[in-house]
Motif scaffolding. Structure first.
Motif, PDB file in Angstrom:
ATOM      1  N   PHE A  80       0.842  -1.190   0.000  1.00 27.44           N
ATOM      2  CA  PHE A  80       0.000   0.000   0.000  1.00 27.44           C
ATOM      3  C   PHE A  80       0.872   1.233   0.000  1.00 27.44           C
ATOM      4  O   PHE A  80       2.050   1.190   0.329  1.00 27.44           O
ATOM      5  N   GLY A  81       0.273   2.337  -0.429  1.00 28.33           N
ATOM      6  CA  GLY A  81       0.995   3.602  -0.562  1.00 28.33           C
ATOM      7  C   GLY A  81       1.315   3.860  -2.026  1.00 28.33           C
ATOM      8  O   GLY A  81       1.513   2.930  -2.807  1.00 28.33           O
ATOM      9  N   LEU A  82       1.349   5.126  -2.379  1.00 27.79           N
ATOM     10  CA  LEU A  82       1.545   5.500  -3.777  1.00 27.79           C
ATOM     11  C   LEU A  82       2.821   4.928  -4.392  1.00 27.79           C
ATOM     12  O   LEU A  82       2.773   4.283  -5.436  1.00 27.79           O
ATOM     13  N   ARG A  83       3.946   5.190  -3.766  1.00 34.40           N
ATOM     14  CA  ARG A  83       5.221   4.767  -4.365  1.00 34.40           C
ATOM     15  C   ARG A  83       5.376   3.248  -4.402  1.00 34.40           C
ATOM     16  O   ARG A  83       5.866   2.690  -5.377  1.00 34.40           O
ATOM     17  N   ALA A  84       4.952   2.565  -3.364  1.00 35.03           N
ATOM     18  CA  ALA A  84       5.078   1.102  -3.327  1.00 35.03           C
ATOM     19  C   ALA A  84       4.236   0.453  -4.413  1.00 35.03           C
ATOM     20  O   ALA A  84       4.709  -0.420  -5.150  1.00 35.03           O
ATOM     21  N   VAL A  85       2.988   0.881  -4.534  1.00 35.76           N
ATOM     22  CA  VAL A  85       2.107   0.286  -5.538  1.00 35.76           C
ATOM     23  C   VAL A  85       2.525   0.716  -6.937  1.00 35.76           C
ATOM     24  O   VAL A  85       2.466  -0.078  -7.883  1.00 35.76           O
ATOM     25  N   GLU A  86       2.980   1.934  -7.078  1.00 41.36           N
ATOM     26  CA  GLU A  86       3.464   2.412  -8.374  1.00 41.36           C
ATOM     27  C   GLU A  86       4.646   1.562  -8.855  1.00 41.36           C
ATOM     28  O   GLU A  86       4.688   1.129 -10.007  1.00 41.36           O
ATOM     29  N   ALA A  87       5.588   1.285  -7.966  1.00 46.36           N
ATOM     30  CA  ALA A  87       6.748   0.464  -8.318  1.00 46.36           C
ATOM     31  C   ALA A  87       6.330  -0.970  -8.642  1.00 46.36           C
ATOM     32  O   ALA A  87       6.811  -1.564  -9.612  1.00 46.36           O
ATOM     33  N   LEU A  88       5.437  -1.512  -7.843  1.00 43.28           N
ATOM     34  CA  LEU A  88       4.975  -2.881  -8.060  1.00 43.28           C
ATOM     35  C   LEU A  88       4.261  -3.023  -9.403  1.00 43.28           C
ATOM     36  O   LEU A  88       4.545  -3.948 -10.171  1.00 43.28           O
ATOM     37  N   THR A  89       3.361  -2.104  -9.706  1.00 43.53           N
ATOM     38  CA  THR A  89       2.619  -2.210 -10.961  1.00 43.53           C
ATOM     39  C   THR A  89       3.499  -1.921 -12.177  1.00 43.53           C
ATOM     40  O   THR A  89       3.244  -2.444 -13.258  1.00 43.53           O
ATOM     41  N   ALA A  90       4.544  -1.137 -11.998  1.00 44.14           N
ATOM     42  CA  ALA A  90       5.442  -0.841 -13.107  1.00 44.14           C
ATOM     43  C   ALA A  90       6.342  -2.033 -13.448  1.00 44.14           C
ATOM     44  O   ALA A  90       6.627  -2.288 -14.618  1.00 44.14           O
ATOM     45  N   LYS A  91       6.772  -2.768 -12.437  1.00 41.64           N
ATOM     46  CA  LYS A  91       7.742  -3.846 -12.658  1.00 41.64           C
ATOM     47  C   LYS A  91       7.151  -5.255 -12.652  1.00 41.64           C
ATOM     48  O   LYS A  91       7.675  -6.145 -13.300  1.00 41.64           O
ATOM     49  N   ARG A  92       6.044  -5.458 -11.894  1.00 36.56           N
ATOM     50  CA  ARG A  92       5.541  -6.828 -11.725  1.00 36.56           C
ATOM     51  C   ARG A  92       4.014  -6.884 -11.781  1.00 36.56           C
ATOM     52  O   ARG A  92       3.380  -7.523 -10.959  1.00 36.56           O
ATOM     53  N   ILE A  93       3.426  -6.229 -12.768  1.00 38.90           N
ATOM     54  CA  ILE A  93       1.975  -6.165 -12.863  1.00 38.90           C
ATOM     55  C   ILE A  93       1.346  -7.560 -12.918  1.00 38.90           C
ATOM     56  O   ILE A  93       0.261  -7.776 -12.381  1.00 38.90           O
ATOM     57  N   GLN A  94       2.027  -8.526 -13.508  1.00 41.18           N
ATOM     58  CA  GLN A  94       1.481  -9.879 -13.632  1.00 41.18           C
ATOM     59  C   GLN A  94       1.354 -10.577 -12.275  1.00 41.18           C
ATOM     60  O   GLN A  94       0.605 -11.532 -12.144  1.00 41.18           O
ATOM     61  N   GLU A  95       2.037 -10.072 -11.250  1.00 35.84           N
ATOM     62  CA  GLU A  95       1.953 -10.658  -9.910  1.00 35.84           C
ATOM     63  C   GLU A  95       0.861 -10.032  -9.044  1.00 35.84           C
ATOM     64  O   GLU A  95       0.567 -10.540  -7.970  1.00 35.84           O
ATOM     65  N   VAL A  96       0.262  -8.953  -9.518  1.00 40.71           N
ATOM     66  CA  VAL A  96      -0.788  -8.283  -8.756  1.00 40.71           C
ATOM     67  C   VAL A  96      -2.074  -9.097  -8.892  1.00 40.71           C
ATOM     68  O   VAL A  96      -2.539  -9.365 -10.000  1.00 40.71           O
ATOM     69  N   GLN A  97      -2.637  -9.499  -7.764  1.00 41.12           N
ATOM     70  CA  GLN A  97      -3.851 -10.311  -7.769  1.00 41.12           C
ATOM     71  C   GLN A  97      -5.122  -9.468  -7.781  1.00 41.12           C
ATOM     72  O   GLN A  97      -6.127  -9.859  -8.349  1.00 41.12           O
ATOM     73  N   ARG A  98      -5.084  -8.299  -7.135  1.00 40.49           N
ATOM     74  CA  ARG A  98      -6.229  -7.392  -7.090  1.00 40.49           C
ATOM     75  C   ARG A  98      -5.718  -6.025  -6.635  1.00 40.49           C
ATOM     76  O   ARG A  98      -4.650  -5.938  -6.034  1.00 40.49           O
ATOM     77  N   LEU A  99      -6.494  -5.005  -6.920  1.00 42.48           N
ATOM     78  CA  LEU A  99      -6.088  -3.652  -6.558  1.00 42.48           C
ATOM     79  C   LEU A  99      -7.301  -2.901  -6.022  1.00 42.48           C
ATOM     80  O   LEU A  99      -8.404  -3.018  -6.569  1.00 42.48           O
TER      81      LEU A  99
END
Length: 75
Positions: free
Chosen positions: A11-30
């Motif tokens: 959670f948090g802008l920078r953490a989620v921004e980094a996660l979605t930029a580099k590993r979007i395929q690992e995100v299960q839900r948002l």
């Protein structure tokens, strides 16, 4: 016996921004607040292509999902 994968919550802008930029395929839900839509429009489009859910939630609901009041409008 099948092993369960352990999910992590980011959670948090920078953490989620980094996660979605580099590993979007690992995100299960948002989960996000409505005012965060413009910042994450491309990520939401990618999640839709991957057939992953996302939902607009209130601050109170985001606090429950994040188990923190420091979610910055996105979990």
């Amino acid at each position: 016996m099948a092993r369960k994968s352990k999910e992590e919550t980011f959670f948090g802008l920078r953490a989620v921004e980094a996660l979605t930029a580099k590993r979007i395929q690992e995100v299960q839900r948002l989960f996000l607040r409505k005012d965060r839509l413009p910042l994450f429009r491309a990520s939401l489009r990618a999640l839709a292509e991957l057939r992953r859910p996302y939902r607009l939630l209130s601050d109170e609901e985001l606090e429950k999902v994040a188990s923190s009041s420091h979610h910055e409008g996105i979990v």
